[in-house]
Design a protein around this motif. Structure first.
Motif, PDB file in Angstrom:
ATOM      1  N   ALA A 221       0.826  -1.212   0.000  1.00 32.76           N
ATOM      2  CA  ALA A 221       0.000   0.000   0.000  1.00 32.76           C
ATOM      3  C   ALA A 221       0.858   1.260   0.000  1.00 32.76           C
ATOM      4  CB  ALA A 221      -0.928  -0.007   1.214  1.00 32.76           C
ATOM      5  N   ALA A 222       2.036   1.186   0.622  1.00 29.91           N
ATOM      6  CA  ALA A 222       2.925   2.353   0.704  1.00 29.91           C
ATOM      7  C   ALA A 222       3.716   2.571  -0.585  1.00 29.91           C
ATOM      8  CB  ALA A 222       3.881   2.196   1.872  1.00 29.91           C
ATOM      9  N   LEU A 223       3.857   1.525  -1.399  1.00 33.65           N
ATOM     10  CA  LEU A 223       4.619   1.631  -2.643  1.00 33.65           C
ATOM     11  C   LEU A 223       3.752   2.224  -3.743  1.00 33.65           C
ATOM     12  CD1 LEU A 223       6.537  -1.754  -2.699  1.00 33.65           C
ATOM     13  CD2 LEU A 223       7.539   0.503  -2.462  1.00 33.65           C
ATOM     14  N   PRO A 224       4.338   3.008  -4.657  1.00 36.33           N
ATOM     15  CA  PRO A 224       3.573   3.485  -5.809  1.00 36.33           C
ATOM     16  C   PRO A 224       3.213   2.320  -6.705  1.00 36.33           C
ATOM     17  CG  PRO A 224       5.886   4.075  -6.043  1.00 36.33           C
ATOM     18  CD  PRO A 224       5.719   3.482  -4.665  1.00 36.33           C
ATOM     19  N   GLN A 225       1.997   2.323  -7.246  1.00 33.13           N
ATOM     20  CA  GLN A 225       1.521   1.213  -8.076  1.00 33.13           C
ATOM     21  C   GLN A 225       2.237   1.197  -9.422  1.00 33.13           C
ATOM     22  OE1 GLN A 225      -0.479  -1.191  -6.945  1.00 33.13           O
ATOM     23  NE2 GLN A 225      -0.323  -0.109  -4.988  1.00 33.13           N
ATOM     24  N   GLN A 226       2.618  -0.010  -9.864  1.00 33.81           N
ATOM     25  CA  GLN A 226       3.274  -0.200 -11.162  1.00 33.81           C
ATOM     26  C   GLN A 226       2.218  -0.217 -12.266  1.00 33.81           C
ATOM     27  OE1 GLN A 226       6.727  -0.878 -11.548  1.00 33.81           O
ATOM     28  NE2 GLN A 226       6.993  -0.431  -9.387  1.00 33.81           N
ATOM     29  N   LYS A 227       2.564   0.328 -13.435  1.00 29.06           N
ATOM     30  CA  LYS A 227       1.665   0.239 -14.585  1.00 29.06           C
ATOM     31  C   LYS A 227       1.693  -1.188 -15.125  1.00 29.06           C
ATOM     32  CE  LYS A 227       2.095   5.006 -16.077  1.00 29.06           C
ATOM     33  NZ  LYS A 227       2.599   5.891 -17.102  1.00 29.06           N
ATOM     34  N   ALA A 228       0.553  -1.684 -15.535  1.00 30.46           N
ATOM     35  CA  ALA A 228       0.477  -3.050 -16.097  1.00 30.46           C
ATOM     36  C   ALA A 228       1.136  -3.076 -17.463  1.00 30.46           C
ATOM     37  CB  ALA A 228      -0.978  -3.495 -16.187  1.00 30.46           C
ATOM     38  N   ALA A 229       1.856  -4.153 -17.729  1.00 39.02           N
ATOM     39  CA  ALA A 229       2.520  -4.299 -19.038  1.00 39.02           C
ATOM     40  C   ALA A 229       1.475  -4.568 -20.115  1.00 39.02           C
ATOM     41  CB  ALA A 229       3.534  -5.428 -18.972  1.00 39.02           C
ATOM     42  N   ALA A 230       1.615  -3.902 -21.259  1.00 38.14           N
ATOM     43  CA  ALA A 230       0.613  -4.069 -22.331  1.00 38.14           C
ATOM     44  C   ALA A 230       0.896  -5.224 -23.226  1.00 38.14           C
ATOM     45  CB  ALA A 230       0.575  -2.796 -23.162  1.00 38.14           C
TER      46      ALA A 230
END
Length: 124
Positions: A115-124
């Motif tokens: 929750a504290a980490l920035p969310q990663q973008k999903a690979a397309a």
């Protein structure tokens, strides 16, 4: 002036060396000259390895943590970064013990870290 006999002192010193070299092999155990050298070298190794022991255990805790956070989709470095951002101040030793003994508690810590980490973008 009276003559001083030093047999008692010498014997006590030798006894101390022999006690320290108990378990050494051959003359390293029972001949004073060689036993003294053997004891001094052993003490050097002991001093050095007391320092190395800390290094070795820290490496073990890190390996355990890395293995424990992999199923949650994290690696060790991201986990430690997340711990700092989440404000969790538990050291590696205790974290590795929790990961082994209390998997549910460890999972809760990992969720807090995620929750504290920035969310990663999903690979397309």
């Amino acid at each position: 002036m009276a003559r001083v006999k030093r047999g008692v002192t010498a014997h006590a010193k030798h006894k101390k060396v022999y006690k320290a070299t108990k378990g050494h092999y051959g003359r390293r155990r029972n001949t004073i000259r060689i036993a003294k050298q053997s004891m001094e070298k052993a003490m050097q190794y002991a001093y050095r390895d007391r320092k190395n022991k800390k290094r070795t255990f820290r490496a073990l805790w890190i390996q355990r943590l890395n293995a424990a956070v992999r199923p949650f989709g994290l690696n060790y470095s991201k986990f430690i970064d997340g711990l700092a951002k989440a404000g969790v101040t538990v050291d590696r030793k205790v974290l590795s013990e929790i990961a082994i003994a209390e998997p549910a508690a460890f999972a809760a810590i990992v969720e807090k870290v995620k929750a504290a980490l920035p969310q990663q973008k999903a690979a397309a």
